[in-house]
Scaffold this motif. Structure first.
Motif, PDB file in Angstrom:
ATOM      1  N   PRO A   1      94.702 -19.243   8.838  1.00  0.00           N
ATOM      2  CA  PRO A   1      95.544 -18.049   9.821  1.00  0.00           C
ATOM      3  C   PRO A   1      97.318 -19.390  10.303  1.00  0.00           C
ATOM      4  CG  PRO A   1      93.940 -17.384   9.870  1.00  0.00           C
ATOM      5  CD  PRO A   1      92.998 -18.420   9.127  1.00  0.00           C
ATOM      6  N   GLY A   2      97.521 -19.061  10.215  1.00  0.00           N
ATOM      7  CA  GLY A   2      98.776 -19.849  10.880  1.00  0.00           C
ATOM      8  C   GLY A   2      99.506 -21.342   9.890  1.00  0.00           C
TER       9      GLY A   2
ATOM     10  N   ASP B   1      96.556 -15.055   6.620  1.00  0.00           N
ATOM     11  CA  ASP B   1      96.599 -14.302   7.592  1.00  0.00           C
ATOM     12  C   ASP B   1      95.038 -13.138   7.409  1.00  0.00           C
ATOM     13  OD1 ASP B   1      98.022 -17.081   8.690  1.00  0.00           O
ATOM     14  OD2 ASP B   1     100.182 -14.941   8.059  1.00  0.00           O
ATOM     15  N   VAL B   2      94.589 -13.266   6.164  1.00  0.00           N
ATOM     16  CA  VAL B   2      95.028 -12.237   6.042  1.00  0.00           C
ATOM     17  C   VAL B   2      92.863 -11.963   5.997  1.00  0.00           C
ATOM     18  CG1 VAL B   2      96.782 -10.588   4.901  1.00  0.00           C
ATOM     19  CG2 VAL B   2      94.634 -11.935   3.797  1.00  0.00           C
ATOM     20  N   PHE B   3      92.572 -12.980   6.496  1.00  0.00           N
ATOM     21  CA  PHE B   3      90.842 -12.743   6.415  1.00  0.00           C
ATOM     22  C   PHE B   3      90.993 -14.180   7.833  1.00  0.00           C
ATOM     23  CE2 PHE B   3      90.182 -11.310   2.280  1.00  0.00           C
ATOM     24  CZ  PHE B   3      89.640  -9.950   2.934  1.00  0.00           C
ATOM     25  N   ARG B   4      89.502 -14.242   8.240  1.00  0.00           N
ATOM     26  CA  ARG B   4      89.672 -15.832   8.880  1.00  0.00           C
ATOM     27  C   ARG B   4      88.304 -16.052   8.668  1.00  0.00           C
ATOM     28  NH1 ARG B   4      93.452 -13.435  10.556  1.00  0.00           N
ATOM     29  NH2 ARG B   4      93.830 -12.001  12.647  1.00  0.00           N
TER      30      ARG B   4
ATOM     31  N   ILE C   1      83.091 -18.659   4.340  1.00  0.00           N
ATOM     32  CA  ILE C   1      82.320 -18.105   5.132  1.00  0.00           C
ATOM     33  C   ILE C   1      83.580 -17.769   6.138  1.00  0.00           C
ATOM     34  CG2 ILE C   1      81.696 -17.087   7.304  1.00  0.00           C
ATOM     35  CD1 ILE C   1      79.912 -19.853   6.874  1.00  0.00           C
ATOM     36  N   PHE C   2      84.218 -16.806   5.880  1.00  0.00           N
ATOM     37  CA  PHE C   2      85.604 -15.108   6.264  1.00  0.00           C
ATOM     38  C   PHE C   2      84.997 -14.195   6.709  1.00  0.00           C
ATOM     39  CE2 PHE C   2      84.306 -14.773   1.304  1.00  0.00           C
ATOM     40  CZ  PHE C   2      85.138 -12.741   1.637  1.00  0.00           C
ATOM     41  N   TRP C   3      85.452 -13.504   7.087  1.00  0.00           N
ATOM     42  CA  TRP C   3      85.483 -12.241   7.629  1.00  0.00           C
ATOM     43  C   TRP C   3      87.044 -11.219   7.608  1.00  0.00           C
ATOM     44  CZ3 TRP C   3      84.833 -16.494  10.438  1.00  0.00           C
ATOM     45  CH2 TRP C   3      85.650 -16.539  11.637  1.00  0.00           C
TER      46      TRP C   3
END
Length: 329
Positions: free
Chosen positions: A190-191, A224-227, A254-256
């Motif tokens: 993100p970013g 940006d829609v997942f970490r 690994i994302f969430w």
């Protein structure tokens, strides 16, 4: 202001996409396999016979369904974030195009919504063009799942499939390629805006062979829609991701996101943040059946410059700080 019912419908639209992306392939494979050991074994046998006869369809333009591309659920997917499609130039339908779409993100949501569905009215924005999103050929090994994605106009990204589409007598073919591929998902932070592009030149060679114009496309907000859990480049975890990618064609990560029922809990539902897909100006490319390395390098450099210019022109209107720039890997 959305009503509560609209919020739920939009969340269902987004969750539907996530479940299809992550689980439908494996589920459909296990379903066909398990039915072979039940009284319904004939359904699996008939489908496998059909699969054998239909094996080459993903390499021959697929089997799109305009009815499916216009499903209402894609509009709910669009409204959840929301997802926008921005046109910066006319794309005449009297020629073919190779769209380079960036970034891949975790699930390339903006690219799918805008080019594999009519959620944002692609056919109204670019009348006469026929978009074909191309993906890993291995995805078409999964029974049922292959038929589902083909109905949205998705085809195989291998050379045979790409050449078939761009060799059609009807002009206005637009091949949409995720240039960075699955490897780029490892940089979906993100970013940040890291693109795997510097050594990806096959799409330029494809455009030269067919005389198809190159079109840079950037989806602001896709990362940006997942970490994402990022591992150091010299760590054993990152090495495992690279080895797995080389063996299987995609990179495990690994994302969430957020929970379906609570914004304060983690889950697989993406965060509802805007995604804006900007389609850039076309780069004319001459036809050359056997392009030289110098020609490929020349148009690859033109493409990188055009993509960077597209990013700089639209980043601030899409919420990206002026100090942020693209990084090519």
């Amino acid at each position: 202001m959305k009503t509560l019912q609209k919020q739920w419908l939009d969340a269902v639209g987004a969750y539907h996409y996530v479940l299809i992306f992550l689980f439908m392939g494996l589920f459909s494979f296990l379903l066909i396999l398990s039915l072979l050991f039940t009284s319904l074994w004939s359904f699996s046998v008939l489908y496998l016979a059909w699969l054998f006869l239909d094996w080459d369809t993903p390499n021959q333009g697929g089997r799109r369904s305009e009815w499916m591309r216009n499903w209402t659920i894609w509009k709910h997917l669009r409204d959840y974030f929301p997802i926008k499609l921005v046109k910066t130039a006319e794309l005449p339908p009297d020629r073919n195009y190779v769209f380079g779409s960036h970034p891949h993100g975790i699930m390339c949501i903006g690219t799918f919504c805008n080019f594999a569905t009519e959620g944002n009215g692609f056919s109204q924005h670019f009348p006469g063009l026929r978009p074909s999103l191309v993906v890993l050929a291995t995805l078409f090994y999964f029974p049922l799942y292959r038929d589902y994605i083909m109905c949205t106009g998705v085809c195989s990204v291998n050379r045979e499939g790409l050449d078939y589409i761009l060799s059609q007598p009807q002009r206005g073919q637009a091949v949409v390629i995720m240039i960075g591929g699955a490897h780029e998902s490892l940089y979906a932070i993100p970013g940040e805006h890291h693109l795997v592009l510097r050594n990806r030149k096959g799409f330029v060679r494809l455009a030269l062979r067919h005389g198809a114009s190159l079109v840079p496309v950037y989806s602001f907000g896709e990362n940006d829609v997942f970490r994402l859990k990022v591992f150091a480049a010299d760590s054993w975890q990152h090495l495992c991701q690279i080895i797995f990618k080389r063996l299987m064609g995609f990179s495990p990560c690994i994302f969430w996101g957020r929970s379906f029922f609570s914004a304060n809990s983690w889950g697989l539902l993406p965060f509802p943040l805007p995604i804006t897909t900007v389609v850039g100006r076309p780069i004319p490319v001459p036809q050359c059946i056997h392009p030289t390395d110098e020609q490929v390098d020349h148009y690859h450099m033109l493409y990188m410059k055009a993509l960077e210019q597209l990013f700089e022109e639209h980043k601030e209107s899409c919420g990206v700080p002026a100090s942020t720039h693209l990084t090519f890997i």
